[in-house]
Design a protein around this motif. Structure first.
Motif: not given
Length: 766
Positions: A114-122
């Protein structure tokens, strides 16, 4: 509803030495997911052995070892499903050896990435199927935000690729900081700082630093940006944020749970909503927390009152300009930004006393060489005036961005890049990787020039004091030869020395006229050293040093370098330049005396000013310097001051060609520097062209006590030509001097001008 027993793992990773973003905080998404699932977590950044260590391939291993992570997983028990965080630092879709080893060692029924993407990084957009192909151990891969979709995939035992849905931020619990070993986590940060070996950090990690995201996404659509990757095709970009009340509660709970002393705020754009940003700043004041905002804020939403509230709590404020060309900002980047707001924030930050960093990039599609120079000139202007540091990177077409689509539209397929970090920092490795139309070699020249210019203007300030306009030579090109020949007032000059020393200046150069004629030269050199000047230079024609007793006193007075002006290799040619028949004998004799008596640590060199009649003798002058025992030669091109006119100036290109030969023959034996020549005349030898570089932080005190910035003073006689507009060296080159046909008019100095005037308020008080 029953749920399979699940473990969350944030794995170790590897990073290039020149990484982008903040990989040491990439565990935030995994901890947020662990809180949502109410699941145990193993964080490779929060184990006893967590560290940064360098591998044989030049990459850094970040986190605990794979074996330690697997041991921690086994210690937690057995699990049906292990959800492994898959960060951009694992270089999707390539198989990361560290992640691969971890997956191979997990003993469980199912693994979910899972990316667990949160925002703020490329974010690097790649097909999910290619990720699964790289990791056959994995049953499912969840792209983008994880909090809503991963629980469903775990519960339903889904297989394949899933698109994450976006949660309401008001409904999210605090990340699971209470489920990791915080002492090990903070110790890990200390080891990262120590082992990276960086001299300074714009956004430091110290004490108990915790990453946080207070909002997700960004409402703007800049071409290069990879934020909001979870939006559907055609869906507008947006930002989501909790209510101000919820934000305050979350930040308060974060401090209580972790004991944080500093927050590292990873929002894509923290200040676009005034109510949200005001609430954040109010919480920081209430909780007495320091914080860092490393991702560039919008300058047009950043007010002076915000900077005043941030002062003392942030190390560096960051805003993004992207370009110094209005056309590029609007038409290429699509940023919808007025560059006057960047300049306003730079001025406000300087006035408030907050360090400012401004992001720029070069090499965009359709950007011309002239527009790149607009960017670099804009960046350096704000640096020179307000010390707003320019962070210039190469435009990098991350997959999935508008920039990448534009590159493909122009007929270039995006390359397969294992790690985008070095591409941002050092430029593309091949022509195919560049985003714009300017060649790779030219882009690197632009960046190299900016870096040199920045280093030069970041160096120590230097004071130059004209001790006198009197001289025992009459050089045909003398820059002060038309000025009244008077000595400066010693006490006034000492006062200038005290004032600049109080400002932190530790370098001073005494010249004239001929400074050795001033009766207080030795006294003034000693005085400068006594009040803390560390480097003291005297520039002289050397004739007074023909007297051995004076030469001894001069070289032992405390000066650290001594430059002798010699303009011909024999008595006749030297006399032709300086107007005195016996000057050569006395000058060379003076040099020999100084070489004989100079104590260790005193550097001796020669200044040569090129004219029509001595350019062909430059090689002989270099040989003379060597024979006299000097190991440093400055080759100076004429400046249009005093007696210097175009009548005595050599052809610039011819003189540059002669200079090239001398540099190539002597540079391995002597330090050779070239002064006042545009870079374009000596391509490949730029390292020898000091030009006006070292004058950027120079202050000159004239005999009449006039105080000028030397770079600005010289710039008044510089001109730019059409060839300069697209030159890769333009930002570090003053342009061309235009010499007049006749000398400068007499510059009359009154005796009354020699004494430094006191401020009117002091006179009134007395």
């Amino acid at each position: 509803m029953s749920r399979a027993r699940t473990l969350i793992v944030h794995p170790p990773t590897t990073i290039a030495r020149d990484f982008i973003d903040y990989p040491y905080f990439s565990d935030l998404g995994a901890l947020q997911l662990a809180a949502v699932l109410d699941a145990p977590v193993v964080d490779a950044f929060a184990l006893p052995g967590s560290t940064l260590s360098w591998r044989a391939d030049g990459r850094a291993h970040l986190g605990a070892s794979v074996d330690e992570v697997l041991a921690a997983v086994r210690a937690k028990g057995t699990f049906d499903t292990v959800v492994v965080a898959y960060t951009p630092f694992h270089r999707p879709p390539h198989r990361c050896d560290v992640l691969g080893a971890l997956l191979a060692g997990l003993d469980c029924e199912r693994i979910v990435l899972a990316d667990c993407f949160q925002s703020g990084q490329h974010y690097v957009e790649v097909p999910g199927e290619s990720v699964l192909a790289s990791y056959p151990e994995v049953a499912a891969y969840v792209k983008y935000e994880a909090e809503l979709t991963v629980p469903r995939v775990v519960e339903e035992r889904g297989r394949g690729v899933f698109r994450g849905e976006s949660p309401r931020l008001d409904e999210l619990p605090l990340p699971a900081w209470d489920r990791i070993d915080l002492a090990s986590y903070f110790r890990f940060h200390q080891r990262v700082v120590a082992n990276l070996g960086r001299a300074a950090w714009a956004f430091p990690i110290d004490g108990r630093t915790i990453p946080v995201v207070t909002s997700r996404g960004c409402p703007f659509s800049c071409a290069h940006c990879s934020s909001n990757p979870e939006r559907l095709p055609g869906e507008p970009k947006k930002q989501r944020r909790p209510s101000p009340e919820r934000l305050g509660e979350t930040l308060r709970a974060l401090k209580e749970t972790t004991g944080a002393t500093r927050l590292f705020v990873l929002d894509e754009l923290v200040n676009v909503n005034e109510r949200h940003f005001d609430a954040f700043l109010a919480s920081m004041r209430e909780l007495d927390l320091r914080f860092e905002l490393p991702n560039g804020m919008r300058a047009d939403y950043l007010e002076r009152r915000h900077l005043e509230l941030m002062k003392g709590r942030v190390t560096t404020v960051s805003v993004s300009a992207e370009s110094g060309s209005p056309r590029v900002v609007s038409d290429v980047v699509g940023k919808q930004l007025d560059l006057r707001d960047i300049a306003r924030v730079a001025e406000d930050a300087h006035a408030v006393g907050v360090e400012l960093l401004i992001h720029y990039m070069i090499g965009l599609p359709g950007e011309t060489r002239e527009e790149i120079n607009e960017t670099l000139a804009f960046a350096m202007d704000l640096w020179d005036r307000f010390r707003a540091f320019p962070a210039v990177q190469f435009a990098t077409p991350l997959p999935g961005t508008k920039l990448a689509h534009e590159v493909e539209r122009r007929g270039r397929a995006l390359p397969i890049v294992e790690d985008w970090g070095p591409v941002f920092q050092h430029g593309p490795r091949s022509e195919e990787e560049r985003a714009g139309d300017v060649s790779l070699a030219v882009l690197r020249e632009f960046k190299e020039t900016l870096d040199r210019r920045l280093r030069a203007s970041s160096g120590p300030e230097k004071l130059i004091v004209n001790l006198t306009y009197a001289c025992n030579n009459r050089c045909t090109f003398c820059a002060v030869g038309t000025r009244t020949q008077l000595h400066g007032h010693t006490e006034s000059q000492h006062e200038h020395l005290r004032e600049y020393r109080a400002r932190g200046v530790t370098m001073v150069d005494f010249d004239g006229g001929e400074p050795t004629l001033h009766p207080d030269l030795i006294t003034t050199v000693r005085y400068a050293r006594s009040i803390g000047y560390e480097r003291v230079n005297v520039t002289t024609n050397g004739r007074m040093a023909f007297y051995e007793g004076f030469a001894k006193k001069l070289v032992r007075s405390g000066l650290t370098s001594l430059l002798f002006s010699v303009h011909g290799p024999d008595a006749q040619s030297h006399a032709q330049q300086v107007g005195v028949a016996e000057a050569f004998e006395q000058t060379t004799g003076g040099i020999r005396n100084c070489v004989a008596h100079a104590p260790p640590g005193v550097e001796l060199g020669m200044n040569v000013t090129l004219t029509k009649s001595n350019t062909d003798k430059l090689e002989q002058l270099a040989q003379l310097a060597w024979d006299l025992g000097l190991r440093w030669i400055n080759i100076q091109f004429l400046t249009p001051f005093g007696r210097a006119t175009r009548m005595i100036a050599p052809d610039t290109q011819y003189a540059a060609d002669v200079t090239r030969g001398v540099i190539e023959r002597w540079r391995d034996r002597m330090k050779v520097q070239v002064i006042n020549l545009p870079f374009c005349f000596l391509p490949g030898l730029e390292a020898h062209l000091e030009g006006d570089l070292l004058k950027l932080a120079r202050h000159m005190i004239f005999v009449n006590n006039e105080d000028v910035n030397l770079a600005q003073y010289l710039a008044e006689r510089r001109v730019r030509k059409p060839v300069c507009e697209g030159c890769t060296r333009a930002v570090f080159c003053g342009g061309f001097y235009e010499l007049d046909k006749v000398p400068e008019p007499p510059w009359l100095v009154s005796v009354d001008d020699l004494v430094k005037k006191k401020p009117a308020s002091i006179d009134a008080a007395e």
